[in-house]
Design a protein around this motif. Structure first.
Motif, PDB file in Angstrom:
ATOM      1  N   THR A  52      21.066  11.687   9.799  1.00 44.76           N
ATOM      2  CA  THR A  52      20.287  11.660  11.032  1.00 44.76           C
ATOM      3  C   THR A  52      20.025  10.222  11.458  1.00 44.76           C
ATOM      4  O   THR A  52      20.595   9.762  12.436  1.00 44.76           O
ATOM      5  N   LEU A  53      19.186   9.524  10.712  1.00 43.59           N
ATOM      6  CA  LEU A  53      18.898   8.127  11.030  1.00 43.59           C
ATOM      7  C   LEU A  53      20.041   7.210  10.609  1.00 43.59           C
ATOM      8  O   LEU A  53      20.383   6.253  11.281  1.00 43.59           O
ATOM      9  N   ILE A  54      20.632   7.506   9.457  1.00 44.67           N
ATOM     10  CA  ILE A  54      21.753   6.724   8.930  1.00 44.67           C
ATOM     11  C   ILE A  54      22.922   7.670   8.724  1.00 44.67           C
ATOM     12  O   ILE A  54      22.836   8.617   7.948  1.00 44.67           O
ATOM     13  N   LYS A  55      24.016   7.389   9.438  1.00 44.27           N
ATOM     14  CA  LYS A  55      25.209   8.225   9.349  1.00 44.27           C
ATOM     15  C   LYS A  55      26.254   7.546   8.473  1.00 44.27           C
ATOM     16  O   LYS A  55      26.192   6.344   8.206  1.00 44.27           O
ATOM     17  N   ALA A  56      27.259   8.292   8.022  1.00 45.07           N
ATOM     18  CA  ALA A  56      28.247   7.813   7.061  1.00 45.07           C
ATOM     19  C   ALA A  56      28.987   6.561   7.524  1.00 45.07           C
ATOM     20  O   ALA A  56      29.330   5.718   6.725  1.00 45.07           O
ATOM     21  N   LYS A  57      29.246   6.399   8.815  1.00 44.12           N
ATOM     22  CA  LYS A  57      30.007   5.248   9.300  1.00 44.12           C
ATOM     23  C   LYS A  57      29.119   4.073   9.701  1.00 44.12           C
ATOM     24  O   LYS A  57      29.626   3.039  10.143  1.00 44.12           O
ATOM     25  N   ASP A  58      27.796   4.205   9.582  1.00 40.14           N
ATOM     26  CA  ASP A  58      26.891   3.116   9.927  1.00 40.14           C
ATOM     27  C   ASP A  58      27.048   1.944   8.972  1.00 40.14           C
ATOM     28  O   ASP A  58      27.425   2.121   7.809  1.00 40.14           O
ATOM     29  N   LYS A  59      26.763   0.777   9.455  1.00 43.22           N
ATOM     30  CA  LYS A  59      26.782  -0.452   8.646  1.00 43.22           C
ATOM     31  C   LYS A  59      25.445  -1.157   8.840  1.00 43.22           C
ATOM     32  O   LYS A  59      24.767  -0.974   9.832  1.00 43.22           O
ATOM     33  N   LYS A  60      25.089  -1.991   7.874  1.00 35.74           N
ATOM     34  CA  LYS A  60      23.871  -2.797   8.006  1.00 35.74           C
ATOM     35  C   LYS A  60      24.247  -4.256   8.013  1.00 35.74           C
ATOM     36  O   LYS A  60      25.236  -4.656   7.417  1.00 35.74           O
ATOM     37  N   GLY A  61      23.478  -5.052   8.720  1.00 36.66           N
ATOM     38  CA  GLY A  61      23.786  -6.478   8.814  1.00 36.66           C
ATOM     39  C   GLY A  61      22.586  -7.316   8.524  1.00 36.66           C
ATOM     40  O   GLY A  61      21.489  -6.905   8.419  1.00 36.66           O
TER      41      GLY A  61
END
Length: 77
Positions: A68-77
């Motif tokens: 929901t808030l964080i999906k599998a393809k999300d990245k963090k920077g």
């Protein structure tokens, strides 16, 4: 590793991190809402402002992906 009576050299670690980000990081921007264009007592809608930067882009740990808030393809920077 620091021994008893010895402290960790944070400035050296920071310099190393900055050097690595400069060499291997990616260009990007962090967008933050700034004040609206109206008067101080009624500034109106916030204006998004992009702040150009160099960043390390990392994957999220599987345990942090909730779909929901964080999906599998999300990245963090």
């Amino acid at each position: 590793m620091p021994t008893q009576g010895q402290s960790f050299d944070y400035l050296r670690a920071q310099a190393s991190a900055l050097r690595l980000i400069d060499k291997f990081g990616q260009a990007g921007a962090i967008v933050r809402d700034g004040p609206g264009a109206g008067p101080e007592w009624d500034p109106g809608e916030p204006i998004p402002t992009a702040h150009i930067c160099r960043m390390a882009v990392l994957k999220f740990d599987n345990k942090d992906i909730d779909g929901t808030l964080i999906k599998a393809k999300d990245k963090k920077g």
